[in-house]
Design a protein around this motif. Structure first.
Motif, PDB file in Angstrom:
ATOM      1  N   ASN A   2      -3.707   4.210  25.384  1.00 15.20           N
ATOM      2  CA  ASN A   2      -5.631   3.319  25.670  1.00 15.20           C
ATOM      3  C   ASN A   2      -6.085   4.911  25.333  1.00 15.20           C
ATOM      4  OD1 ASN A   2      -5.189   5.308  27.692  1.00 15.20           O
ATOM      5  ND2 ASN A   2      -5.296   3.744  29.005  1.00 15.20           N
ATOM      6  N   LYS A   3      -6.905   4.138  24.790  1.00 14.22           N
ATOM      7  CA  LYS A   3      -8.451   4.607  24.873  1.00 14.22           C
ATOM      8  C   LYS A   3      -8.961   5.784  25.591  1.00 14.22           C
ATOM      9  CE  LYS A   3     -12.577   3.210  21.650  1.00 14.22           C
ATOM     10  NZ  LYS A   3     -12.931   2.575  21.441  1.00 14.22           N
ATOM     11  N   LEU A   4      -8.490   5.649  27.194  1.00 12.94           N
ATOM     12  CA  LEU A   4      -9.059   6.907  27.981  1.00 12.94           C
ATOM     13  C   LEU A   4      -7.824   7.820  28.112  1.00 12.94           C
ATOM     14  CD1 LEU A   4     -10.668   4.869  31.062  1.00 12.94           C
ATOM     15  CD2 LEU A   4     -11.356   6.326  29.607  1.00 12.94           C
ATOM     16  N   TYR A   7      -9.271  10.121  24.576  1.00  8.57           N
ATOM     17  CA  TYR A   7     -10.699  10.812  24.619  1.00  8.57           C
ATOM     18  C   TYR A   7      -9.609  11.744  25.662  1.00  8.57           C
ATOM     19  CZ  TYR A   7     -14.116   8.133  23.093  1.00  8.57           C
ATOM     20  OH  TYR A   7     -14.832   6.564  22.145  1.00  8.57           O
ATOM     21  N   ASP A   8      -9.103  11.439  26.350  1.00  3.59           N
ATOM     22  CA  ASP A   8      -8.214  12.936  27.269  1.00  3.59           C
ATOM     23  C   ASP A   8      -8.049  13.893  26.491  1.00  3.59           C
ATOM     24  OD1 ASP A   8      -9.633  12.352  29.276  1.00  3.59           O
ATOM     25  OD2 ASP A   8      -7.396  11.127  30.249  1.00  3.59           O
TER      26      ASP A   8
END
Length: 97
Positions: A2-4, A7-8
């Motif tokens: 997923n997008k989160l 970003y991590d």
């Protein structure tokens, strides 16, 4: 992924003279999570920027020993990823994520 999670993995772009010169060779440099591997970095870059990645090279910059008010401390290690894109693809890091 997923997008989160992407970003991590991708923390920030690295903007230096050397990374700017690498952009002429179709490469982009990112600070990444210290525990991220090359396949995770490749998947995160492809998802966030909608580009095709040719190769990923990683390195770990060791933390320096610094002194502050007589006390010694150690900065954290930083992992950098040099991402090579397929010809014709580009990432504009000045627009932000």
């Amino acid at each position: 992924m997923n997008k989160l999670a992407a970003y991590d993995i991708i923390r920030s772009p690295v903007v230096t003279e050397k990374s700017t010169m690498a952009s002429e060779a179709n490469q982009v440099v990112f600070d990444v999570a210290i525990d991220a591997n090359k396949t995770e970095i490749k998947a995160a870059v492809e998802q966030l920027f909608s580009v095709k990645v040719k190769a990923v090279n990683t390195l770990v910059r060791k933390g320096k020993v610094k002194r502050f008010r007589g006390r010694t401390g150690v900065r954290n290690n930083v992992k950098k990823a040099v991402v090579t894109l397929i010809d014709g693809q580009s990432i504009d890091i000045s627009t932000g994520l």
